[in-house]
Design a protein around this motif. Structure first.
Motif, PDB file in Angstrom:
ATOM      1  N   THR A   1       1.001  -1.227   0.081  1.00  0.00           N
ATOM      2  CA  THR A   1      -0.041  -0.098  -0.023  1.00  0.00           C
ATOM      3  C   THR A   1       0.930   1.224  -0.039  1.00  0.00           C
ATOM      4  O   THR A   1       0.441   2.334   0.055  1.00  0.00           O
ATOM      5  CB  THR A   1      -0.905   0.119   1.216  1.00  0.00           C
ATOM      6  OG1 THR A   1      -0.008   0.004   2.441  1.00  0.00           O
ATOM      7  CG2 THR A   1      -1.966  -0.989   1.244  1.00  0.00           C
ATOM      8  N   GLY A   2       2.357   1.122   0.025  1.00  0.00           N
ATOM      9  CA  GLY A   2       2.903   2.253  -0.042  1.00  0.00           C
ATOM     10  C   GLY A   2       3.217   2.750  -1.198  1.00  0.00           C
ATOM     11  O   GLY A   2       2.406   2.576  -2.224  1.00  0.00           O
ATOM     12  N   ARG A   3       3.995   4.138  -1.442  1.00  0.00           N
ATOM     13  CA  ARG A   3       4.201   4.666  -2.678  1.00  0.00           C
ATOM     14  C   ARG A   3       5.004   4.343  -3.609  1.00  0.00           C
ATOM     15  O   ARG A   3       6.346   3.856  -3.159  1.00  0.00           O
ATOM     16  CB  ARG A   3       4.381   6.344  -2.180  1.00  0.00           C
ATOM     17  CG  ARG A   3       4.311   7.277  -3.389  1.00  0.00           C
ATOM     18  CD  ARG A   3       4.740   8.557  -2.711  1.00  0.00           C
ATOM     19  NE  ARG A   3       4.127   9.012  -1.455  1.00  0.00           N
ATOM     20  CZ  ARG A   3       4.412  10.115  -1.066  1.00  0.00           C
ATOM     21  NH1 ARG A   3       5.213  10.965  -1.234  1.00  0.00           N
ATOM     22  NH2 ARG A   3       3.843  10.429   0.358  1.00  0.00           N
ATOM     23  N   THR A   4       5.050   4.374  -4.801  1.00  0.00           N
ATOM     24  CA  THR A   4       5.953   3.929  -5.831  1.00  0.00           C
ATOM     25  C   THR A   4       6.229   5.229  -6.716  1.00  0.00           C
ATOM     26  O   THR A   4       5.272   5.748  -7.095  1.00  0.00           O
ATOM     27  CB  THR A   4       5.690   2.615  -6.630  1.00  0.00           C
ATOM     28  OG1 THR A   4       4.392   2.898  -7.250  1.00  0.00           O
ATOM     29  CG2 THR A   4       5.408   1.440  -5.726  1.00  0.00           C
ATOM     30  N   VAL A   5       7.480   5.437  -7.159  1.00  0.00           N
ATOM     31  CA  VAL A   5       7.867   6.411  -7.827  1.00  0.00           C
ATOM     32  C   VAL A   5       8.936   6.008  -8.876  1.00  0.00           C
ATOM     33  O   VAL A   5      10.005   5.583  -8.411  1.00  0.00           O
ATOM     34  CB  VAL A   5       8.400   7.692  -6.943  1.00  0.00           C
ATOM     35  CG1 VAL A   5       8.930   8.885  -7.897  1.00  0.00           C
ATOM     36  CG2 VAL A   5       7.472   8.143  -5.684  1.00  0.00           C
ATOM     37  N   LYS A   6       8.631   6.549 -10.151  1.00  0.00           N
ATOM     38  CA  LYS A   6       9.527   5.992 -11.085  1.00  0.00           C
ATOM     39  C   LYS A   6      10.623   7.044 -11.244  1.00  0.00           C
ATOM     40  O   LYS A   6      10.514   8.176 -11.210  1.00  0.00           O
ATOM     41  CB  LYS A   6       8.911   5.981 -12.502  1.00  0.00           C
ATOM     42  CG  LYS A   6      10.016   5.515 -13.667  1.00  0.00           C
ATOM     43  CD  LYS A   6       9.225   5.675 -15.025  1.00  0.00           C
ATOM     44  CE  LYS A   6       9.989   5.352 -16.077  1.00  0.00           C
ATOM     45  NZ  LYS A   6       9.670   5.321 -17.576  1.00  0.00           N
ATOM     46  N   GLY A   7      11.833   6.658 -11.128  1.00  0.00           N
ATOM     47  CA  GLY A   7      13.198   7.556 -11.343  1.00  0.00           C
ATOM     48  C   GLY A   7      14.371   7.275 -10.613  1.00  0.00           C
ATOM     49  O   GLY A   7      14.308   5.877 -10.143  1.00  0.00           O
ATOM     50  N   VAL A   8      15.296   8.225 -10.606  1.00  0.00           N
ATOM     51  CA  VAL A   8      16.678   7.675  -9.825  1.00  0.00           C
ATOM     52  C   VAL A   8      16.559   8.234  -8.500  1.00  0.00           C
ATOM     53  O   VAL A   8      15.976   9.375  -8.554  1.00  0.00           O
ATOM     54  CB  VAL A   8      17.776   8.058 -10.783  1.00  0.00           C
ATOM     55  CG1 VAL A   8      18.212   7.038 -12.053  1.00  0.00           C
ATOM     56  CG2 VAL A   8      17.771   9.412 -10.949  1.00  0.00           C
ATOM     57  N   GLY A   9      17.186   7.680  -7.498  1.00  0.00           N
ATOM     58  CA  GLY A   9      17.093   8.211  -6.169  1.00  0.00           C
ATOM     59  C   GLY A   9      18.089   9.292  -5.857  1.00  0.00           C
ATOM     60  O   GLY A   9      17.959   9.937  -4.691  1.00  0.00           O
ATOM     61  N   PHE A  10      18.950   9.776  -6.842  1.00  0.00           N
ATOM     62  CA  PHE A  10      19.773  11.008  -6.632  1.00  0.00           C
ATOM     63  C   PHE A  10      19.206  12.251  -7.283  1.00  0.00           C
ATOM     64  O   PHE A  10      19.634  13.324  -7.112  1.00  0.00           O
ATOM     65  CB  PHE A  10      21.154  10.685  -6.981  1.00  0.00           C
ATOM     66  CG  PHE A  10      21.355  10.121  -8.158  1.00  0.00           C
ATOM     67  CD1 PHE A  10      21.081  10.892  -9.542  1.00  0.00           C
ATOM     68  CD2 PHE A  10      21.586   8.902  -8.540  1.00  0.00           C
ATOM     69  CE1 PHE A  10      21.252  10.368 -10.765  1.00  0.00           C
ATOM     70  CE2 PHE A  10      21.651   8.248  -9.737  1.00  0.00           C
ATOM     71  CZ  PHE A  10      21.405   9.002 -10.855  1.00  0.00           C
ATOM     72  N   ASP A  11      17.836  12.277  -7.966  1.00  0.00           N
ATOM     73  CA  ASP A  11      17.035  13.160  -8.406  1.00  0.00           C
ATOM     74  C   ASP A  11      16.397  13.971  -7.440  1.00  0.00           C
ATOM     75  O   ASP A  11      15.417  13.074  -6.751  1.00  0.00           O
ATOM     76  CB  ASP A  11      16.347  12.632  -9.615  1.00  0.00           C
ATOM     77  CG  ASP A  11      15.530  13.771 -10.486  1.00  0.00           C
ATOM     78  OD1 ASP A  11      14.684  14.380  -9.600  1.00  0.00           O
ATOM     79  OD2 ASP A  11      15.846  14.103 -11.528  1.00  0.00           O
ATOM     80  N   LYS A  12      16.608  15.017  -7.120  1.00  0.00           N
ATOM     81  CA  LYS A  12      15.994  15.806  -5.845  1.00  0.00           C
ATOM     82  C   LYS A  12      14.390  15.775  -6.291  1.00  0.00           C
ATOM     83  O   LYS A  12      13.678  15.808  -5.286  1.00  0.00           O
ATOM     84  CB  LYS A  12      16.448  17.216  -5.926  1.00  0.00           C
ATOM     85  CG  LYS A  12      18.086  17.475  -5.300  1.00  0.00           C
ATOM     86  CD  LYS A  12      18.188  18.809  -5.193  1.00  0.00           C
ATOM     87  CE  LYS A  12      19.665  18.924  -4.906  1.00  0.00           C
ATOM     88  NZ  LYS A  12      20.171  20.440  -4.942  1.00  0.00           N
TER      89      LYS A  12
END
Length: 220
Positions: free
Chosen positions: A44-55
């Protein structure tokens, strides 16, 4: 607690599910949206597409209100870069980075970023770093009375000879990790920054040992 995880491979997905089972809020970042399938239909958490060093990606994942960050993608450089961005740009100290190249571990530790080597219980190690109070034994005897538990320690213990530490906590430390290598410590070893110590003790005493190690040792 709100934990942000970069990387939804085997370790990241296992860590996310384990945190959610403990009723923590979890956000997971990955460049491949298909990897989120590993989280299962009940996540049920949040998912975000992208790289983890992008602010911008980190902000979408809720890093501004996060209590911890785990970088467990498949790339050492990406993990360390993301961990540094989170610490330096967002002021979060509770950060862990997984590494594959054990030879780099000492360099990363000097940057003030705790690292976890690629070992079988990597997800468990990351969990222990993020949530010390919820650490579980990595080994239990058949009766379930004695366990081997990885317990973080206060920086005030650094420089303490291991026999003296064992005497103060009333438990043995038969195994430890130093710069990504497992060792059986000898009586001459002195605790260093970045060490991971595994305490063998009766399970009812785990809480008291954690409390002793969570603060600087009293001066004699």
């Amino acid at each position: 607690m709100h934990i942000v995880i970069m990387g939804c491979g085997r370790v990241g997905s296992s860590l996310a599910r384990a945190l959610e089972r403990r009723s923590h809020e979890v956000s997971v970042i990955d460049v491949d949206v298909d990897s989120f399938r590993r989280l299962g239909p009940d996540f049920t958490g949040r998912t975000v597409k992208g790289v983890g060093f992008d602010k911008g990606v980190l902000i979408k994942a809720g890093i501004s209100t996060a209590d911890g960050f785990a970088a467990v993608s498949s790339g050492d450089n990406s993990n360390i870069l993301a961990a540094r961005v989170v610490r330096e740009e967002f002021g979060i100290d509770n950060v862990v980075a997984r590494i594959y190249d054990q030879g780099r571990a000492q360099v990363y530790e000097k940057l003030g970023i705790p690292t976890v080597a690629t070992v079988r219980w990597a997800a468990g190690q990351v969990m222990t770093r993020l949530l010390p109070s919820e650490a579980e034994p990595v080994w239990l005897d058949p009766s379930g009375q004695v366990g081997l538990v990885q317990i973080p320690f206060h920086a005030g213990w650094i420089g303490t000879p291991l026999p003296a530490l064992e005497e103060r906590i009333g438990a043995r430390i038969p195994f430890m990790f130093r710069v990504g290598r497992g060792i059986c410590p000898d009586p001459e070893i002195i605790l260093q920054d970045g060490d991971l110590i595994y305490v063998a003790t009766d399970l009812p005493r785990v809480g008291s040992v954690k409390r002793l190690l969570a603060v600087a040792p009293a001066k004699h």
